[in-house]
Structure formats: C-alpha cells, structure tokens
Design a protein around this motif. Structure first.
Motif, mmCIF file in Angstrom:
data_model
loop_
_atom_site.group_PDB
_atom_site.id
_atom_site.type_symbol
_atom_site.label_atom_id
_atom_site.label_comp_id
_atom_site.label_asym_id
_atom_site.label_seq_id
_atom_site.Cartn_x
_atom_site.Cartn_y
_atom_site.Cartn_z
ATOM 1 N N ARG A 55 8.312 -2.719 5.791
ATOM 2 C CA ARG A 55 9.354 -2.086 5.758
ATOM 3 C C ARG A 55 10.602 -3.009 5.175
ATOM 4 N NH1 ARG A 55 10.768 0.373 10.446
ATOM 5 N NH2 ARG A 55 8.598 1.326 10.721
ATOM 6 N N LYS A 56 10.572 -4.139 5.507
ATOM 7 C CA LYS A 56 11.623 -5.138 5.235
ATOM 8 C C LYS A 56 11.432 -5.763 3.834
ATOM 9 C CE LYS A 56 12.046 -7.443 9.577
ATOM 10 N NZ LYS A 56 11.429 -8.328 10.247
ATOM 11 N N LEU A 57 10.200 -5.710 3.386
ATOM 12 C CA LEU A 57 9.921 -6.228 1.760
ATOM 13 C C LEU A 57 10.116 -4.864 0.969
ATOM 14 C CD1 LEU A 57 6.700 -7.959 2.632
ATOM 15 C CD2 LEU A 57 9.007 -8.960 2.426
ATOM 16 N N ALA A 58 10.213 -3.710 1.394
ATOM 17 C CA ALA A 58 10.354 -2.618 0.592
ATOM 18 C C ALA A 58 11.419 -2.910 -0.560
ATOM 19 C CB ALA A 58 10.601 -1.281 1.417
ATOM 20 N N GLY A 59 11.125 -2.404 -1.983
ATOM 21 C CA GLY A 59 12.235 -2.752 -2.756
ATOM 22 C C GLY A 59 12.110 -3.976 -3.575
ATOM 23 N N SER A 60 11.624 -4.801 -2.928
ATOM 24 C CA SER A 60 11.409 -6.188 -3.415
ATOM 25 C C SER A 60 9.976 -6.230 -4.101
ATOM 26 C CB SER A 60 11.709 -7.325 -2.615
ATOM 27 O OG SER A 60 10.445 -7.438 -1.741
ATOM 28 N N GLY A 61 10.028 -7.201 -5.183
ATOM 29 C CA GLY A 61 8.609 -7.362 -5.782
ATOM 30 C C GLY A 61 7.420 -7.735 -4.626
ATOM 31 N N ALA A 62 8.001 -8.339 -3.746
ATOM 32 C CA ALA A 62 6.948 -9.061 -2.692
ATOM 33 C C ALA A 62 6.220 -7.829 -2.052
ATOM 34 C CB ALA A 62 7.671 -9.720 -1.593
ATOM 35 N N GLY A 63 6.992 -6.474 -1.900
ATOM 36 C CA GLY A 63 6.453 -5.577 -1.411
ATOM 37 C C GLY A 63 5.282 -4.988 -1.831
ATOM 38 N N ASP A 64 5.273 -4.899 -3.034
ATOM 39 C CA ASP A 64 3.961 -4.415 -4.002
ATOM 40 C C ASP A 64 2.623 -5.472 -3.954
ATOM 41 O OD1 ASP A 64 2.599 -2.773 -5.916
ATOM 42 O OD2 ASP A 64 2.980 -4.404 -7.411
ATOM 43 N N VAL A 65 3.394 -6.754 -3.953
ATOM 44 C CA VAL A 65 2.231 -7.874 -3.704
ATOM 45 C C VAL A 65 1.602 -7.658 -2.106
ATOM 46 C CG1 VAL A 65 1.688 -10.327 -3.509
ATOM 47 C CG2 VAL A 65 3.410 -9.258 -5.139
ATOM 48 N N TYR A 66 2.413 -7.368 -1.295
ATOM 49 C CA TYR A 66 2.117 -7.175 0.076
ATOM 50 C C TYR A 66 0.998 -6.170 0.261
ATOM 51 C CZ TYR A 66 2.656 -6.340 5.388
ATOM 52 O OH TYR A 66 2.284 -6.129 6.463
ATOM 53 N N ASP A 67 1.335 -4.992 -0.395
ATOM 54 C CA ASP A 67 0.291 -3.819 -0.553
ATOM 55 C C ASP A 67 -1.033 -4.351 -0.977
ATOM 56 O OD1 ASP A 67 2.243 -2.501 0.839
ATOM 57 O OD2 ASP A 67 2.972 -1.365 -1.014
ATOM 58 N N ARG A 68 -0.844 -5.160 -2.177
ATOM 59 C CA ARG A 68 -2.205 -5.655 -2.605
ATOM 60 C C ARG A 68 -2.945 -6.612 -1.719
ATOM 61 N NH1 ARG A 68 -0.761 -6.669 -8.833
ATOM 62 N NH2 ARG A 68 1.004 -5.823 -8.606
ATOM 63 N N LEU A 69 -2.231 -7.292 -1.415
ATOM 64 C CA LEU A 69 -2.970 -8.310 -0.286
ATOM 65 C C LEU A 69 -3.503 -7.598 0.975
ATOM 66 C CD1 LEU A 69 -0.044 -11.224 -0.118
ATOM 67 C CD2 LEU A 69 -2.468 -11.327 -1.114
ATOM 68 N N MET A 70 -2.880 -6.566 1.331
ATOM 69 C CA MET A 70 -3.359 -5.687 2.495
ATOM 70 C C MET A 70 -4.701 -4.962 1.982
ATOM 71 S SD MET A 70 -2.130 -4.820 5.572
ATOM 72 C CE MET A 70 -1.396 -3.520 6.363
ATOM 73 N N ALA A 71 -4.685 -4.541 0.794
ATOM 74 C CA ALA A 71 -5.909 -3.822 0.117
ATOM 75 C C ALA A 71 -7.100 -5.018 0.137
ATOM 76 C CB ALA A 71 -5.485 -3.293 -1.026
ATOM 77 N N ALA A 72 -6.882 -5.909 -0.363
ATOM 78 C CA ALA A 72 -7.966 -7.181 -0.555
ATOM 79 C C ALA A 72 -8.423 -7.272 0.918
ATOM 80 C CB ALA A 72 -7.302 -8.257 -1.088
ATOM 81 N N GLN A 73 -7.564 -7.488 1.766
ATOM 82 C CA GLN A 73 -7.935 -7.761 3.000
ATOM 83 C C GLN A 73 -8.524 -6.682 3.805
ATOM 84 O OE1 GLN A 73 -5.549 -9.685 6.690
ATOM 85 N NE2 GLN A 73 -4.761 -7.436 6.779
ATOM 86 N N SER A 74 -8.354 -5.437 3.641
ATOM 87 C CA SER A 74 -9.308 -4.459 4.213
ATOM 88 C C SER A 74 -10.624 -4.536 3.837
ATOM 89 C CB SER A 74 -8.566 -3.026 3.676
ATOM 90 O OG SER A 74 -7.581 -3.013 4.320
ATOM 91 N N ASP A 75 -10.697 -4.874 2.077
ATOM 92 C CA ASP A 75 -12.251 -5.026 1.711
ATOM 93 C C ASP A 75 -13.092 -6.014 2.303
ATOM 94 O OD1 ASP A 75 -11.741 -2.986 -0.106
ATOM 95 O OD2 ASP A 75 -10.877 -4.315 -1.818
ATOM 96 N N LEU A 76 -12.172 -7.194 2.792
ATOM 97 C CA LEU A 76 -13.039 -8.307 3.357
ATOM 98 C C LEU A 76 -12.772 -8.073 4.930
ATOM 99 C CD1 LEU A 76 -11.826 -11.094 0.838
ATOM 100 C CD2 LEU A 76 -14.173 -10.114 1.216
ATOM 101 N N ALA A 77 -12.479 -7.430 5.491
ATOM 102 C CA ALA A 77 -12.363 -7.012 6.775
ATOM 103 C C ALA A 77 -13.440 -7.669 7.667
ATOM 104 C CB ALA A 77 -11.747 -5.702 7.185
ATOM 105 N N ARG A 78 -14.517 -7.125 7.061
ATOM 106 C CA ARG A 78 -15.902 -7.862 7.912
ATOM 107 C C ARG A 78 -16.512 -8.608 7.072
ATOM 108 N NH1 ARG A 78 -17.962 -4.005 12.364
ATOM 109 N NH2 ARG A 78 -18.982 -6.030 12.543
ATOM 110 N N GLY A 79 -16.064 -9.363 6.080
ATOM 111 C CA GLY A 79 -16.549 -10.297 5.244
ATOM 112 C C GLY A 79 -17.168 -9.724 3.982
ATOM 113 N N GLU A 80 -17.755 -10.616 3.223
ATOM 114 C CA GLU A 80 -18.221 -10.253 2.028
ATOM 115 C C GLU A 80 -19.245 -9.069 1.958
ATOM 116 O OE1 GLU A 80 -18.381 -12.417 -1.498
ATOM 117 O OE2 GLU A 80 -16.678 -13.321 -0.988
ATOM 118 N N ASP A 81 -20.225 -9.207 3.011
ATOM 119 C CA ASP A 81 -21.354 -8.351 3.184
ATOM 120 C C ASP A 81 -20.936 -7.387 4.243
ATOM 121 O OD1 ASP A 81 -22.671 -10.130 1.284
ATOM 122 O OD2 ASP A 81 -23.110 -11.595 3.129
ATOM 123 N N GLY A 82 -19.982 -7.356 4.692
ATOM 124 C CA GLY A 82 -19.634 -6.485 5.748
ATOM 125 C C GLY A 82 -20.352 -6.545 6.888
#
Ligand code: ADP
Length: 678
Positions: free
Chosen positions: A601-628
């Motif tokens: 919420r604190k990052l909302a409105g800044s460019g970093a907010g969008d980057v944060y969301d994309r980092l979060m998505a990348a992290q979810s993909d790898l939550a259990r490693g490359e092979d899941g």
C-alpha cells in the motif's frame, strides 16, 4: 517396515532429523541397547517413538512423571499414533481404553509409571502383551546421588532381564558418574551403545546482569515480553509470591509456584502453564521436571542459580521448539555469599562440598565472563565453540581493564584487617571513607586507607564480586561472611600473575527489546494463526502446542502456503494434523494474504508499486523452485519492497540484498523483472 525418514515426515511432519536423532533411532530400531545423552529440547522422545513404530510389538516407556506421560500420549494421539498410559492418574475409562487397544493389538506405545513395576502383576502383563522394546526417559532418576532419584527406577534392570528385550535409556544429565550408574543399574554393567549429543542450544539467547534494583530489572525484562510464556526462578519461596503479585499488578498473567504449596495447587499451576498461552510462572527450582512445554519463550533468574549445571538446565527449559528464546540471569555479591554458605552448611561429605564449590565457581566464571558466554559454557561441558553471536557479550563486548593492582590493594586491605571484615567495610577503607566503624578500629591509620580513591564504591563492588566469583576470596561463615583469602589469590598478591577484570556490569542494561519472532509484516498473520490455534486447542481441551507449536506457526506466517500441498511442506504438519487442521489454517492465511499488504500500500502510486507486483508474481512462480518440488519459500514484503526501490543491477548486489538462500531461488528472476522495468 516404513523408513525412519518417511515416518518422520508423514507422522510427525518434520522434514529433517535433529543432530544425532537419526543414528540413535537406527540403533534403537535395530534392537541394540542404547544410552543417549541429549540436551533438553534435543528431541529425545522421537528417538524411542519412531523406533516403536518401526518395530513389531509394544514399546514400554517408563517416565518419572504422570504429567510428562500424559503430554506425550496426547501429542502422539494428535499425530495419529496409538499410545496409552497406565498411571494412578487415569480415569477408569482411560484405563479401559488402553486395555482395549492392547487387546486389539493396536497399541504401539505403553507409558507406565515406575511405581507400577513394584506390582508383581505388571511383569506378567508386560510378558503377555508382547513387549519388544523398553524405553526409559529421564534415566538419571536411577542415580542415588542425583536430585531426581526414584527408587522404583532400580527395578527397571530386573524388568529388562525378565523380558529380555532391548532397552534404550535417555537423559540430559551428562556427568560421567551418573552415566556409570545408569550403565550399572539399567544394563547390569554391560556397556550399551552410548551417544553423547552436543550441548549447544543455539536458539537460546543468554544474558547476565549484575543486580542493580533487581525488581526493576526483572519487571523491565518481563514487560518487554508481555504475552509470552516465561518462567522466573527465585531463590526463596516468599519472593515467588511477591514477584508474582507485582507482575499481576502490572497487568501480566502470572502466578507463583514452590515446594511449600499444596500438591493440588501446584498441579493447577502446572496445568495452567501447559494449557494457557502467555502465562508467567514465578517459581523456585521445584518447578522443573514436569515442565515439558515446548514454547516457553523466556526464562529469567531473579537470583543466581546454585551451579552451572542448574543454570544450564533451567535456561534449557526455554525454546524447546527451536524458535528464538531469551534468558536473563541476575547476580550479586549476596547471591554468591548465600550459595557459598548453603554449600558449607549442607550435610554433604567434604569431597562433595568441594565439587559443589567448583560448580558454583564455574557459574560465577560464566557470570563475569569476558568473552562469548556460549563458548564459555560449552567449554565447561567439554565442547569447543567459536563466538556465538547470540549472547549479551557477543552483542556488546564488555569493557575490560587490568585489575591486578586493584585486586592486590583489596587483598592487602583484607590481610591488614585480619581477614575479619566484609566487602562494605573494606571498600570504605580503600576509598578513604572514615566511617565511625573505620575510625573506631583505627583502620584510617592503615597504609591501605584511601589507596583506592581512583575508583568509586560501585567500581570496588564489582572488583570484590569478581574476586569472589574467581574464588580469590571466600566469605567465612564462622565470622559472619568476613572475606578470607584463598590459595588461588597468592600468585596475584606476590606479583607473579595478573588478572583482567570487567568494568562493572551494573550499567550494562541487557537488551530490553524482544527479538521479534517474525518480521513486522508477518506479525499480524502470526497473531491470527495463534488465535486460531487457541480456539482449536480450547475446543479440544488440549494445550495449544499439541495443535501446532510456535515454530510451525512461524513458518506458516513466513511462507504463507496457499494450498494443502504447500501446507504439508511446513515443518510440524504431519498427515493427521494436515487432515484435521490444514483447511482451517489455510483459510486464515489466504484471508490475510488477499488483503493488500501494508507494505504494498505504501508503494502505491509510485513506479516501485508496479515493480513490486511483478516481483511478487515472479516469486509466486518460483515459490516451490523451478521444478515445483522444493521447499516453499517467499521473501518478506519489506524485502520485496527494498528490491523494488533499490533495484540492484548485478547478481552480487542482489545477493547482498537478499542473502544467499533467497538469491539462489529468486535472484535471477528478480533481475529479469528489474531489467524489463528499466
Ligand atoms: P527432549 O525430551 O529432548 O527435551 P522433546 O522430545 O520433548 O525434547 O522435543 C522437543 C521439541 O522438539 C518437541 O516439540 C518436538 O516435537 C520437537 N522435535 C523433535 N524432533 C524434531 C525434529 N526432527 N524436527 C523438528 N522438531 C522436532
């Protein structure tokens, strides 16, 4: 037969053995006689519970306290293991249930109180039900010289001979005499396989402080840990009562416990402590063996314990679940005097008294140690260790000085006054304080009068305390505690040896802040998980840790599993518990995760907010490693926010920010996100 590792995961929900467990389990399961010496919290129970599941037949477990047995049976049942106890505390229904399980051939572990062994019928019964292994918990109770001696333990050897099955004995008491007695009494002198596990408890933070308004020191320590379960050990019964009252007045949930209380009231406190979250028990050392609660978050000593072994045992009650725990031990010259006189006035034979002084000296050496406490403690137990980074001396190294001159001045004052006075009067002489007593005795005419003006009274108190601690001087009980020089002071007096002292520790206030169990972002989720646990435990009438222990909830809060599969990967979530509680805890987690995270919420409105969301998505993909298939992992929200705002460009910078473990999993993917965003 399922393997130990499979049972560990499926039944107990742990994915790795603690040090030593695997070897011990293997030895016990293959039917060798075994003696395992492991520190409290090392995970002894598992070392007979797993073999019990690996072997055919029933494992009989002998344990000294009904409360301990009931706790273990309850925990085993919660994990789906057929276990039962036959004790004098059973209701008729409980006993009937145990018999049914035995007759149906379902029962795997039978806990019995040592008193039962006295009844002739027990032996016949144990023969009939096909016992294939005897496990003895707290095996040091067989030692006649120990504090916990239980005469009925002496019958265990007989039982082993009669059943002729392997026996596995467990204890946390390591001294060679006790070990020899166990081998003698339980194994008829035939040495079993012996395992001696390390004594380090790395999750326990250690701290000492010289007394300086001790009530305030303890209250401050407790206030910083409000709501967490803790024990405060006191030297006297009366003090447990007054301190407990003071804590209640300050709004803590606290009660007293000591040997002078009615057995019923004591049991009540034990029960409350094991089932309530966040109770403080203010106790004498009588509160001990029955305490099996794994999530005690802190232990404080309002008075100095009586030996280094006692200290280790008492602080060892904290943090058995492996999550961070904190301890604080207060000490002062009065404690030293009291402990010395207790030894001198005791009825023990002279050799024993010498040994007791030695154990007290070791503790005092630890109290006034100059470098890492853990290294000092472990050295005493015969282990080597580097600096631990988890004690007050590693946090803030003490200031030291060459105390040779000061000690010689003090010794000289002692000798010139005929070894007849206590520290107070001697300090008056040294600092040139011409009190009535000093003048009456003509001590203002001594050459030592005023030679110590370069240091104030407090400084001198520290010197005297450390001299007592290093056993250079001892209070003489015949002469009301007058200080007498010991042989070990001679080399210093003669100028053949020097001594380094600490600047007095009085001003060193140990870190008051609590080391948080989880990061600020995960704290609300941890509270919500605890609330869920409390509700479930209350509904089932069991202590909270039987549902899940703190460490398991911490891992849930940090890794936020989103599916039952991911939940199964959390340490402490076995098959049965997943089935019973998995969904309810998942709901708490997903409910908390769906709301927008405050950091985001604190990052909302800044460019970093969008980057944060994309980092979060990348992290979810790898939550259990490359092979899941790897262990679930995720960065804390504040760490992601840092990546989003600092935007490291190289692998090295990324690793510096994330740490090796997270960089390994997410580093490359995060760099890709940042590159795409720039
Ligand atoms: P001890 O009897 O040696 O003091 P316990 O057997 O009571 O210790 O174990 C202490 C705590 O450690 C318990 O909560 C137990 O569930 C937990 N534990 C034991 N073995 C493991 C393991 N391999 N992984 C994680 N936790 C464990």
């Amino acid at each position: 037969m399922p393997s130990a590792a499979t049972l560990l995961r499926d039944v107990f929900g742990f994915d790795a053995f603690r040090p030593g467990q695997e070897e011990i389990i293997h030895t016990v399961a293959t039917g060798c006689n075994t003696l395992a010496i492991m520190p409290t919290g090392g995970g002894k129970s598992l070392c007979f519970q797993l073999p019990a599941l690996m072997r055919d037949g029933v494992t009989v477990v002998i344990s000294p306290l009904i409360a301990l047995m009931r706790d273990q049976v309850r925990a085993l049942k919660a994990a789906g293991v057929e276990a039962g106890a036959l004790t004098s505390g059973n209701t008729e229904e409980e006993t009937a249930e145990v018999w049914q399980a035995i007759e149906a051939g379902r029962l795997r572990l039978l806990y019995i109180a040592p008193e039962r062994l006295a009844a002739g019928s027990s032996l016949g019964m144990l023969h009939r039900i096909g016992v294939s292994l005897i496990a003895v918990d707290e095996a040091h109770c067989v030692s006649q010289w120990g504090h916990d001696f239980r005469p009925d333990y002496l019958r265990i050897g007989e039982l082993r001979r009669a059943l002729s099955v392997p026996l596995a004995a467990f204890t946390a008491t390591a001294d060679p005499e006790t070990q020899a007695e166990i081998v003698d009494k339980l194994f008829d002198g035939q040495p079993p396989q012996i395992f001696l596990q390390g004594f380090d408890r790395p999750n326990i933070h250690m701290a000492f402080a010289a007394k300086d308004n001790p009530r305030r020191q303890i209250m401050t320590f407790a206030a910083a840990r409000k709501g967490q379960s803790g024990i405060i050990y006191c030297g006297t019964r009366a003090k447990t009562e007054t301190l407990a009252q003071a804590l209640v007045t300050e709004g803590h949930n606290a009660c007293a416990y000591h040997g002078g209380m009615e057995p019923d009231r004591r049991r009540q406190v034990e029960h409350r402590f094991s089932s309530e979250d966040g109770l403080i028990v203010v106790a004498t050392v009588a509160f001990g063996m029955g305490v099996d609660k794994p999530d005690i978050r802190w232990v404080a000593h309002a008075d100095l314990p009586k030996s280094i072994e006692g200290y280790y045992q008492e602080i060892g009650r904290a943090g058995r679940d492996g999550a961070p725990a904190e301890t604080l031990t207060l000490f002062g010259p009065d404690d030293i005097r009291l402990r010395r006189s207790q030894i001198d006035e005791g009825l023990a034979p002279p050799e024993r008294r010498m040994a007791d002084h030695g154990r007290l000296n070791a503790l005092l050496g630890l109290a006034d140690a100059l470098t890492c406490r853990r290294a000092t403690l472990l050295t005493y137990f015969g282990e080597t260790a580097g600096h631990c980074g988890n004690c007050d001396l590693c946090d803030t190294p003490p200031e030291t000085f060459d105390g040779t001159e000061a000690v010689r001045k003090a010794l000289s004052a002692i000798l010139r006054t005929g070894e007849s006075f206590g520290a107070g009067h001697l300090i008056d002489i040294l600092t040139g304080n011409a009190t009535d007593k000093v003048r009456q005795r003509g001590h203002d005419a001594l050459p030592t009068f005023g030679v110590g003006r370069d240091m104030d009274k407090r400084g001198w108190q520290g010197v005297f305390r450390q001299m007592m601690g290093r056993d250079l001087v001892r209070p003489d009980r015949e002469r009301h505690g007058a200080l007498v020089m010991t042989q070990s002071a001679r080399p210093i007096l003669r100028g053949e040896d020097s001594i380094t002292l600490r600047r007095d520790t009085v001003d060193r206030t140990p870190r008051p802040a609590v080391r948080a169990l989880v990061s600020e972002e995960d704290a609300p989720l941890l509270s919500a998980l605890k609330a869920k646990r409390r509700a479930l435990a209350e509904a089932a009438g069991v202590p909270a840790y039987i549902v899940f222990n703190d460490r398991t909830l911490i891992e849930m809060a940090e890794t936020r599993p989103e599916t039952l599969d991911a939940m199964a990967g959390i340490s402490g979530v076995g098959g049965k518990k997943l089935e019973r509680y998995g969904t309810e805890f998942l709901e708490v987690i997903t409910g908390a995760t769906e709301q927008v995270h405050p950091t985001r919420r604190k990052l909302a409105g800044s460019g970093a907010g969008d980057v944060y969301d994309r980092l979060m998505a990348a992290q979810s993909d790898l939550a259990r490693g490359e092979d899941g298939i790897d262990r679930p992992m995720r960065c804390s929200a504040s760490l992601l926010a840092k990546v989003a705002s600092q935007r490291p460009r190289t692998e090295q910078d990324m690793e510096r920010l994330l740490g090796e473990k997270y960089a390994d999993r997410f580093g490359a993917a995060f760099l890709d996100v940042l590159r795409a965003a720039s």
